[in-house]
Motif scaffolding. Sequence first.
Motif, PDB file in Angstrom:
ATOM      1  N   ASP A  37       0.810  -1.225   0.000  1.00 11.80           N
ATOM      2  CA  ASP A  37       0.000   0.000   0.000  1.00 11.80           C
ATOM      3  C   ASP A  37       0.841   1.271   0.000  1.00 11.80           C
ATOM      4  O   ASP A  37       0.306   2.361  -0.239  1.00 11.80           O
ATOM      5  CB  ASP A  37      -0.933   0.024   1.214  1.00 11.80           C
ATOM      6  CG  ASP A  37      -2.101  -0.930   1.045  1.00 11.80           C
ATOM      7  OD1 ASP A  37      -2.200  -1.558  -0.023  1.00 11.80           O
ATOM      8  OD2 ASP A  37      -2.916  -1.050   1.980  1.00 11.80           O
ATOM      9  N   GLU A  40       0.732   3.930  -2.699  1.00 13.29           N
ATOM     10  CA  GLU A  40      -0.224   5.023  -2.696  1.00 13.29           C
ATOM     11  C   GLU A  40       0.477   6.375  -2.867  1.00 13.29           C
ATOM     12  O   GLU A  40      -0.065   7.291  -3.502  1.00 13.29           O
ATOM     13  CB  GLU A  40      -1.022   5.014  -1.385  1.00 13.29           C
ATOM     14  CG  GLU A  40      -2.035   6.141  -1.236  1.00 13.29           C
ATOM     15  CD  GLU A  40      -3.174   6.047  -2.225  1.00 13.29           C
ATOM     16  OE1 GLU A  40      -3.622   7.126  -2.697  1.00 13.29           O
ATOM     17  OE2 GLU A  40      -3.609   4.927  -2.536  1.00 13.29           O
ATOM     18  N   MET A  43       1.593   6.914  -6.574  1.00 16.67           N
ATOM     19  CA  MET A  43       0.361   6.968  -7.359  1.00 16.67           C
ATOM     20  C   MET A  43      -0.397   8.270  -7.118  1.00 16.67           C
ATOM     21  O   MET A  43      -1.068   8.787  -8.016  1.00 16.67           O
ATOM     22  CB  MET A  43      -0.516   5.759  -7.030  1.00 16.67           C
ATOM     23  CG  MET A  43       0.063   4.437  -7.515  1.00 16.67           C
ATOM     24  SD  MET A  43      -0.931   2.991  -7.067  1.00 16.67           S
ATOM     25  CE  MET A  43      -2.298   3.183  -8.217  1.00 16.67           C
ATOM     26  N   ARG A  46       1.351  10.795  -9.353  1.00 13.89           N
ATOM     27  CA  ARG A  46       0.984  10.574 -10.753  1.00 13.89           C
ATOM     28  C   ARG A  46      -0.453  11.004 -11.022  1.00 13.89           C
ATOM     29  O   ARG A  46      -0.733  11.674 -12.030  1.00 13.89           O
ATOM     30  CB  ARG A  46       1.158   9.092 -11.114  1.00 13.89           C
ATOM     31  CG  ARG A  46       0.833   8.797 -12.581  1.00 13.89           C
ATOM     32  CD  ARG A  46       1.092   7.356 -12.944  1.00 13.89           C
ATOM     33  NE  ARG A  46       0.191   6.446 -12.267  1.00 13.89           N
ATOM     34  CZ  ARG A  46       0.090   5.136 -12.554  1.00 13.89           C
ATOM     35  NH1 ARG A  46       0.871   4.618 -13.498  1.00 13.89           N
ATOM     36  NH2 ARG A  46      -0.724   4.361 -11.903  1.00 13.89           N
ATOM     37  N   ASN A  65      -8.956   5.097   0.179  1.00 12.46           N
ATOM     38  CA  ASN A  65      -7.999   4.025  -0.048  1.00 12.46           C
ATOM     39  C   ASN A  65      -8.508   2.826   0.732  1.00 12.46           C
ATOM     40  O   ASN A  65      -8.503   2.829   1.968  1.00 12.46           O
ATOM     41  CB  ASN A  65      -6.606   4.433   0.437  1.00 12.46           C
ATOM     42  CG  ASN A  65      -5.617   3.287   0.412  1.00 12.46           C
ATOM     43  OD1 ASN A  65      -5.538   2.489   1.342  1.00 12.46           O
ATOM     44  ND2 ASN A  65      -4.854   3.192  -0.661  1.00 12.46           N
ATOM     45  N   PHE A 417       3.498  -7.270  -4.882  1.00 12.11           N
ATOM     46  CA  PHE A 417       2.637  -7.393  -6.052  1.00 12.11           C
ATOM     47  C   PHE A 417       3.123  -8.518  -6.966  1.00 12.11           C
ATOM     48  O   PHE A 417       4.324  -8.740  -7.128  1.00 12.11           O
ATOM     49  CB  PHE A 417       2.621  -6.080  -6.851  1.00 12.11           C
ATOM     50  CG  PHE A 417       1.949  -4.953  -6.136  1.00 12.11           C
ATOM     51  CD1 PHE A 417       0.580  -4.775  -6.210  1.00 12.11           C
ATOM     52  CD2 PHE A 417       2.694  -4.074  -5.359  1.00 12.11           C
ATOM     53  CE1 PHE A 417      -0.035  -3.726  -5.542  1.00 12.11           C
ATOM     54  CE2 PHE A 417       2.090  -3.027  -4.695  1.00 12.11           C
ATOM     55  CZ  PHE A 417       0.712  -2.857  -4.784  1.00 12.11           C
ATOM     56  N   ASN A 421      -0.266  -7.829 -11.504  1.00 15.87           N
ATOM     57  CA  ASN A 421      -0.726  -6.566 -10.909  1.00 15.87           C
ATOM     58  C   ASN A 421       0.258  -5.419 -11.171  1.00 15.87           C
ATOM     59  O   ASN A 421      -0.152  -4.267 -11.307  1.00 15.87           O
ATOM     60  CB  ASN A 421      -0.938  -6.731  -9.405  1.00 15.87           C
ATOM     61  CG  ASN A 421      -2.234  -7.438  -9.083  1.00 15.87           C
ATOM     62  OD1 ASN A 421      -3.189  -7.368  -9.853  1.00 15.87           O
ATOM     63  ND2 ASN A 421      -2.278  -8.141  -7.957  1.00 15.87           N
ATOM     64  N   LYS A 423       1.885  -5.053 -13.890  1.00 18.77           N
ATOM     65  CA  LYS A 423       1.547  -4.629 -15.248  1.00 18.77           C
ATOM     66  C   LYS A 423       0.206  -3.913 -15.290  1.00 18.77           C
ATOM     67  O   LYS A 423       0.061  -2.875 -15.952  1.00 18.77           O
ATOM     68  CB  LYS A 423       1.517  -5.846 -16.163  1.00 18.77           C
ATOM     69  CG  LYS A 423       1.216  -5.500 -17.615  1.00 18.77           C
ATOM     70  CD  LYS A 423       1.231  -6.752 -18.494  1.00 18.77           C
ATOM     71  CE  LYS A 423       0.935  -6.384 -19.950  1.00 18.77           C
ATOM     72  NZ  LYS A 423       0.945  -7.612 -20.825  1.00 18.77           N
ATOM     73  N   LYS A 424      -0.786  -4.437 -14.541  1.00 16.58           N
ATOM     74  CA  LYS A 424      -2.128  -3.861 -14.547  1.00 16.58           C
ATOM     75  C   LYS A 424      -2.133  -2.411 -14.069  1.00 16.58           C
ATOM     76  O   LYS A 424      -2.788  -1.554 -14.668  1.00 16.58           O
ATOM     77  CB  LYS A 424      -3.045  -4.716 -13.665  1.00 16.58           C
ATOM     78  CG  LYS A 424      -4.465  -4.188 -13.539  1.00 16.58           C
ATOM     79  CD  LYS A 424      -5.302  -5.068 -12.620  1.00 16.58           C
ATOM     80  CE  LYS A 424      -6.710  -4.513 -12.455  1.00 16.58           C
ATOM     81  NZ  LYS A 424      -7.516  -5.362 -11.533  1.00 16.58           N
ATOM     82  N   TYR A 425      -1.416  -2.131 -12.992  1.00 15.57           N
ATOM     83  CA  TYR A 425      -1.405  -0.784 -12.414  1.00 15.57           C
ATOM     84  C   TYR A 425      -0.213   0.068 -12.890  1.00 15.57           C
ATOM     85  O   TYR A 425      -0.006   1.155 -12.393  1.00 15.57           O
ATOM     86  CB  TYR A 425      -1.392  -0.879 -10.889  1.00 15.57           C
ATOM     87  CG  TYR A 425      -2.618  -1.557 -10.326  1.00 15.57           C
ATOM     88  CD1 TYR A 425      -3.865  -0.958 -10.396  1.00 15.57           C
ATOM     89  CD2 TYR A 425      -2.525  -2.817  -9.739  1.00 15.57           C
ATOM     90  CE1 TYR A 425      -5.003  -1.581  -9.891  1.00 15.57           C
ATOM     91  CE2 TYR A 425      -3.650  -3.456  -9.224  1.00 15.57           C
ATOM     92  CZ  TYR A 425      -4.881  -2.830  -9.314  1.00 15.57           C
ATOM     93  OH  TYR A 425      -6.000  -3.452  -8.804  1.00 15.57           O
ATOM     94  N   GLU A 426       0.557  -0.488 -13.838  1.00 13.82           N
ATOM     95  CA  GLU A 426       1.700   0.226 -14.421  1.00 13.82           C
ATOM     96  C   GLU A 426       2.683   0.704 -13.338  1.00 13.82           C
ATOM     97  O   GLU A 426       3.261   1.785 -13.421  1.00 13.82           O
ATOM     98  CB  GLU A 426       1.222   1.431 -15.247  1.00 13.82           C
ATOM     99  CG  GLU A 426       0.317   1.048 -16.413  1.00 13.82           C
ATOM    100  CD  GLU A 426      -0.108   2.252 -17.231  1.00 13.82           C
ATOM    101  OE1 GLU A 426      -0.182   3.369 -16.665  1.00 13.82           O
ATOM    102  OE2 GLU A 426      -0.358   2.086 -18.435  1.00 13.82           O
ATOM    103  N   LEU A 427       2.880  -0.139 -12.326  1.00 15.17           N
ATOM    104  CA  LEU A 427       3.741   0.250 -11.207  1.00 15.17           C
ATOM    105  C   LEU A 427       5.201   0.342 -11.623  1.00 15.17           C
ATOM    106  O   LEU A 427       5.912   1.268 -11.232  1.00 15.17           O
ATOM    107  CB  LEU A 427       3.574  -0.756 -10.057  1.00 15.17           C
ATOM    108  CG  LEU A 427       2.166  -0.886  -9.455  1.00 15.17           C
ATOM    109  CD1 LEU A 427       2.157  -1.937  -8.357  1.00 15.17           C
ATOM    110  CD2 LEU A 427       1.695   0.451  -8.909  1.00 15.17           C
TER     111      LEU A 427
END
Length: 445
Positions: A37, A40, A43, A46, A65, A417, A421, A423-427
Amino acid sequence: MPSFPRIKLISFLLGLIPFVFFTWSLFTFSINIPWLDDFEAPMTIRAWFAQPDWFDRVKMIWFPNNEHRIVTLRLWVMVHYFVFHTLDLKALLLTSHIYIIIIFVLFWHNLPVKNRWWYFLPIPFLYLNFQYHLNTFWFIVSIQRNLVIGFGFLAMYCLSKGSLKLFITGICCTMLACLSNSDGLLFIAAGGMILLTKFDIKKLGIWIGVFITFLILFFWNYPSMGSNQNGLIYLAGHPWQSIQGFFVFLGGSADYFNEQDSKVRLVFSFAMGLLLFIIIIGGFQRWVFVKAEKKYASFWQRWTSGELANKHQLFLAGCLTFCILNGVLLALLRSKSGPFVFLIGNYKIIATLAMLLTYVLASHLVSSNFTMKLVLPVAVLFWLSSIITYYPAIKNRKEFLLNDYQTFIHDKQGLGFSKENVKKYELHLMMVQMLDKGEYIPSTK
């Protein structure tokens, strides 16, 4: 008893030992690498620049959140970013621990005036321990809890006073506690209890009106409460587990056994929680009522005259109400997860506060000699035991994060992660972009 200057010098030097060691540990083992977390924070940065419209930015800051409003954390991250043009989780975590100074000052003012230095001496040893190390070194958990406790305790202090300015300050601090983590909402009930005990009906009416409006806004478009509903359904069929869970939570400061399947942990914590609860109830009964029986003809007369409790009693009662309501809420909603859920690291800071507040309450009923001969040695032993028991986990966590960060950068997975995930959240993309711009410089050792 030594002279006052000598008392002051001795207690100051002894009290510095846990303070210096705790501060050194914070600087040594806190780390500028996000975990789970903690993402956060980047993110938030961004999302802020992805929303050119100011109204959308406000909605982004307000958006929950999970099941928490973390407005203060997001604002703190953005202010830090605009000032330093970088994301430094370690610096943010370190500055959040300023709250310790606030609560130490508040405890100091609520100890007996006579021999106050001796009464204060066990407090740094009791509080600056490593039982709740997850709360100390995990970025997002630390900031959320620290802000809740700092703002909430300051609010209880303001409400225990009588001035209008401090009452308004208490309202603002309570709101900030609520917007730091959801358990800050418990300070609304604690503050209302203080005003009711003072029989300050006008301020109580304002308090209720302000926070009814605040709660309507707080729960507007709030996430589903399905998990909480499941917890309440479980409670109906297993009430004893919730009662047991409450006392285990309250006595979590006695948990010095790391084995997850050890029933000894539950027995020790339950016994400690029950002991604290008995001292709290018996201590307030003796301190608040017994000494005033001859002065007032009835309880009603004492209450309506606003003399039911003094400012010290009100402050301690408000803070203990927060701790106890935390235990009640978790016992109601989390019992289905098993008894050991009440002993996870980030809950133990509340149990430690409950223990500390109980000590401050008891200090008004016992002599300073008793404190020096019994409480202080126990406090020192308590502090040393926490180092022996939990310090290996603190060191291992830092090494784990350093290694896992390399896995994250090279294999695009890790730091809490899966590859999917990330890739999904573009971390990974987000972190690489911040690295390239010099907006994020990770810890390397």
